[in-house]
Design a protein around this motif. Structure first.
Motif, PDB file in Angstrom:
ATOM      1  N   ILE A 232      15.461  48.292  24.625  1.00  0.00           N
ATOM      2  CA  ILE A 232      14.388  48.529  24.063  1.00  0.00           C
ATOM      3  C   ILE A 232      13.393  49.616  24.683  1.00  0.00           C
ATOM      4  N   ARG A 233      13.003  50.742  24.328  1.00  0.00           N
ATOM      5  CA  ARG A 233      12.247  51.697  24.884  1.00  0.00           C
ATOM      6  C   ARG A 233      10.826  51.310  24.623  1.00  0.00           C
ATOM      7  N   VAL A 234       9.950  51.111  25.672  1.00  0.00           N
ATOM      8  CA  VAL A 234       8.616  50.722  25.467  1.00  0.00           C
ATOM      9  C   VAL A 234       7.708  51.688  26.136  1.00  0.00           C
ATOM     10  N   ALA A 235       6.514  52.047  25.312  1.00  0.00           N
ATOM     11  CA  ALA A 235       5.473  52.840  25.992  1.00  0.00           C
ATOM     12  C   ALA A 235       4.479  51.892  26.636  1.00  0.00           C
ATOM     13  N   VAL A 236       3.921  51.932  28.042  1.00  0.00           N
ATOM     14  CA  VAL A 236       3.031  51.349  28.373  1.00  0.00           C
ATOM     15  C   VAL A 236       1.797  52.306  29.080  1.00  0.00           C
ATOM     16  N   ASN A 237       0.697  51.859  28.403  1.00  0.00           N
ATOM     17  CA  ASN A 237      -0.479  52.786  28.787  1.00  0.00           C
ATOM     18  C   ASN A 237      -1.129  52.364  30.374  1.00  0.00           C
ATOM     19  N   LYS A 238      -2.014  53.195  30.557  1.00  0.00           N
ATOM     20  CA  LYS A 238      -2.598  52.843  31.932  1.00  0.00           C
ATOM     21  C   LYS A 238      -3.588  51.308  31.965  1.00  0.00           C
ATOM     22  N   TYR A 239      -3.567  50.947  30.869  1.00  0.00           N
ATOM     23  CA  TYR A 239      -4.365  49.568  31.137  1.00  0.00           C
ATOM     24  C   TYR A 239      -3.332  48.475  31.047  1.00  0.00           C
ATOM     25  N   GLY A 240      -1.971  48.666  30.975  1.00  0.00           N
ATOM     26  CA  GLY A 240      -0.806  47.605  30.899  1.00  0.00           C
ATOM     27  C   GLY A 240      -0.560  47.140  29.347  1.00  0.00           C
ATOM     28  N   ASN A 241      -1.167  47.933  28.366  1.00  0.00           N
ATOM     29  CA  ASN A 241      -0.912  47.319  27.231  1.00  0.00           C
ATOM     30  C   ASN A 241       0.578  48.307  26.779  1.00  0.00           C
ATOM     31  N   ALA A 242       1.211  47.611  25.887  1.00  0.00           N
ATOM     32  CA  ALA A 242       2.787  48.140  25.504  1.00  0.00           C
ATOM     33  C   ALA A 242       3.070  48.192  24.243  1.00  0.00           C
TER      34      ALA A 242
ATOM     35  N   PRO B  47       6.837  56.045  29.198  1.00  0.00           N
ATOM     36  CA  PRO B  47       8.150  55.118  28.589  1.00  0.00           C
ATOM     37  C   PRO B  47       9.054  54.384  29.648  1.00  0.00           C
ATOM     38  N   ILE B  48       9.317  53.223  29.361  1.00  0.00           N
ATOM     39  CA  ILE B  48      10.282  52.613  30.378  1.00  0.00           C
ATOM     40  C   ILE B  48      11.423  51.875  29.479  1.00  0.00           C
ATOM     41  N   LEU B  49      12.436  51.434  29.919  1.00  0.00           N
ATOM     42  CA  LEU B  49      13.541  50.670  29.344  1.00  0.00           C
ATOM     43  C   LEU B  49      13.489  49.225  29.650  1.00  0.00           C
ATOM     44  N   LEU B  50      13.641  48.355  28.762  1.00  0.00           N
ATOM     45  CA  LEU B  50      13.504  46.872  29.341  1.00  0.00           C
ATOM     46  C   LEU B  50      14.915  46.436  28.670  1.00  0.00           C
ATOM     47  N   GLU B  51      15.463  45.358  29.635  1.00  0.00           N
ATOM     48  CA  GLU B  51      16.643  44.760  29.193  1.00  0.00           C
ATOM     49  C   GLU B  51      16.253  43.457  28.312  1.00  0.00           C
ATOM     50  N   THR B  52      17.168  43.300  27.458  1.00  0.00           N
ATOM     51  CA  THR B  52      16.867  42.230  26.405  1.00  0.00           C
ATOM     52  C   THR B  52      17.930  41.212  26.606  1.00  0.00           C
ATOM     53  N   GLN B  53      17.463  39.891  26.314  1.00  0.00           N
ATOM     54  CA  GLN B  53      18.454  38.804  26.052  1.00  0.00           C
ATOM     55  C   GLN B  53      18.645  38.463  24.643  1.00  0.00           C
ATOM     56  N   PRO B  54      19.432  37.410  24.081  1.00  0.00           N
ATOM     57  CA  PRO B  54      19.788  37.199  22.741  1.00  0.00           C
ATOM     58  C   PRO B  54      18.484  37.357  21.800  1.00  0.00           C
ATOM     59  N   ILE B  55      18.945  37.785  20.651  1.00  0.00           N
ATOM     60  CA  ILE B  55      17.853  38.187  19.614  1.00  0.00           C
ATOM     61  C   ILE B  55      17.960  37.312  18.720  1.00  0.00           C
ATOM     62  N   ASP B  56      16.811  36.867  17.989  1.00  0.00           N
ATOM     63  CA  ASP B  56      16.795  35.918  16.688  1.00  0.00           C
ATOM     64  C   ASP B  56      16.074  36.694  15.618  1.00  0.00           C
ATOM     65  N   PRO B  57      16.820  37.054  14.316  1.00  0.00           N
ATOM     66  CA  PRO B  57      16.030  37.571  13.368  1.00  0.00           C
ATOM     67  C   PRO B  57      15.747  36.697  12.145  1.00  0.00           C
ATOM     68  N   ARG B  58      14.797  37.193  11.247  1.00  0.00           N
ATOM     69  CA  ARG B  58      14.452  36.590   9.998  1.00  0.00           C
ATOM     70  C   ARG B  58      13.447  35.602   9.933  1.00  0.00           C
ATOM     71  N   SER B  59      12.639  35.843   9.047  1.00  0.00           N
ATOM     72  CA  SER B  59      11.595  34.963   8.875  1.00  0.00           C
ATOM     73  C   SER B  59      11.225  34.849   7.304  1.00  0.00           C
ATOM     74  N   LEU B  60      11.327  33.930   6.541  1.00  0.00           N
ATOM     75  CA  LEU B  60      11.039  33.745   5.221  1.00  0.00           C
ATOM     76  C   LEU B  60       9.862  34.460   4.915  1.00  0.00           C
ATOM     77  N   PHE B  61       8.824  34.341   5.568  1.00  0.00           N
ATOM     78  CA  PHE B  61       7.466  34.747   5.198  1.00  0.00           C
ATOM     79  C   PHE B  61       7.129  36.249   5.622  1.00  0.00           C
ATOM     80  N   ARG B  62       7.812  36.641   6.718  1.00  0.00           N
ATOM     81  CA  ARG B  62       7.867  38.054   7.049  1.00  0.00           C
ATOM     82  C   ARG B  62       8.804  39.133   6.883  1.00  0.00           C
ATOM     83  N   GLY B  63       9.745  38.543   6.334  1.00  0.00           N
ATOM     84  CA  GLY B  63      11.042  39.655   6.125  1.00  0.00           C
ATOM     85  C   GLY B  63      11.851  39.752   7.337  1.00  0.00           C
ATOM     86  N   ASP B  64      12.722  40.675   7.347  1.00  0.00           N
ATOM     87  CA  ASP B  64      13.476  40.887   8.664  1.00  0.00           C
ATOM     88  C   ASP B  64      12.733  41.336   9.668  1.00  0.00           C
ATOM     89  N   TYR B  65      12.940  40.740  10.781  1.00  0.00           N
ATOM     90  CA  TYR B  65      12.353  41.484  12.195  1.00  0.00           C
ATOM     91  C   TYR B  65      13.268  40.997  13.224  1.00  0.00           C
TER      92      TYR B  65
END
Length: 190
Positions: free
Chosen positions: A162-172, A32-50
């Motif tokens: 954002i708390r992210v989990a990173v595996n030994k292959y670099g996938n998050a 588990p690692i913590l990443l710093e975010t920059q401004p966030i943009d939500p909403r997609s008419l096709f996918r719902g809120d994200y």
């Protein structure tokens, strides 16, 4: 005919279960690692809120990092991360995953574009320096309907991490969204 349909359904089900299993494995066993975010943009008419997440590590100044100093669009990139206080930040970039070292953490991404200019959000000015924009596959996170706008229109006192989990292959995988160090959304497939 029925045997073919059953075979296709079994293959499809196994494929979907393996995708879910790989994501759960990363969330459960990843560092588990913590990443710093920059401004966030939500909403997609096709996918719902994200929430569409921008991280400080999405834009890398190659001159400030060790490793490879030239990439092209669509190249796979491995970004070495190191903890710097509360957040993790980049220290080096590579074309291939470096040899296993338990003290090093790598995030695998894909170069979106390469530029000779870097937009500095702190100074609100463009700097002439080799820059690569990288996507890691953790740039979108779905939230309950109507709640994406709350994250976008946060006041100046709110900090979204954002708390992210990173595996030994670099996938998050995203484990949690934190607002002012309190978990607001926690990801769990089980």
């Amino acid at each position: 005919m029925i045997a073919r349909i059953v075979t296709i359904l079994v293959i499809f089900t196994v494929f979907l279960c393996s995708m879910i299993g790989m994501k759960q494995w990363t969330l459960n066993t990843g560092t588990p690692i913590l990443l710093e975010t920059q401004p966030i943009d939500p909403r997609s008419l096709f996918r719902g809120d994200y929430v569409r997440l921008n991280y400080v590590i999405n834009n890398l100044k190659l001159a400030e990092l060790d490793g490879v100093d030239a990439f092209e669009r669509h190249d796979i990139i491995f970004v070495e991360l190191q903890r710097r206080g509360k957040y993790w930040g980049p220290t080096a970039v590579f074309r291939q995953k470096p040899s296993s070292n338990k003290n090093k953490l790598f995030l695998k991404g894909k170069v979106q574009y390469v530029s000779d200019h870097f937009w500095n959000p702190e100074t609100q000015q463009s700097e002439e320096v080799k820059n690569v924009s990288v996507k890691y596959g953790i740039e979108n996170y779905f939230v309950p309907e109507g709640e994406g706008i709350d994250l976008e229109r946060r006041d100046n006192n709110q900090v979204v991490d954002i708390r992210v989990a990173v595996n030994k292959y670099g996938n998050a995988g995203i484990k949690a969204i934190l607002v002012n160090d309190e978990e607001r959304y926690v990801e769990s497939l089980l």
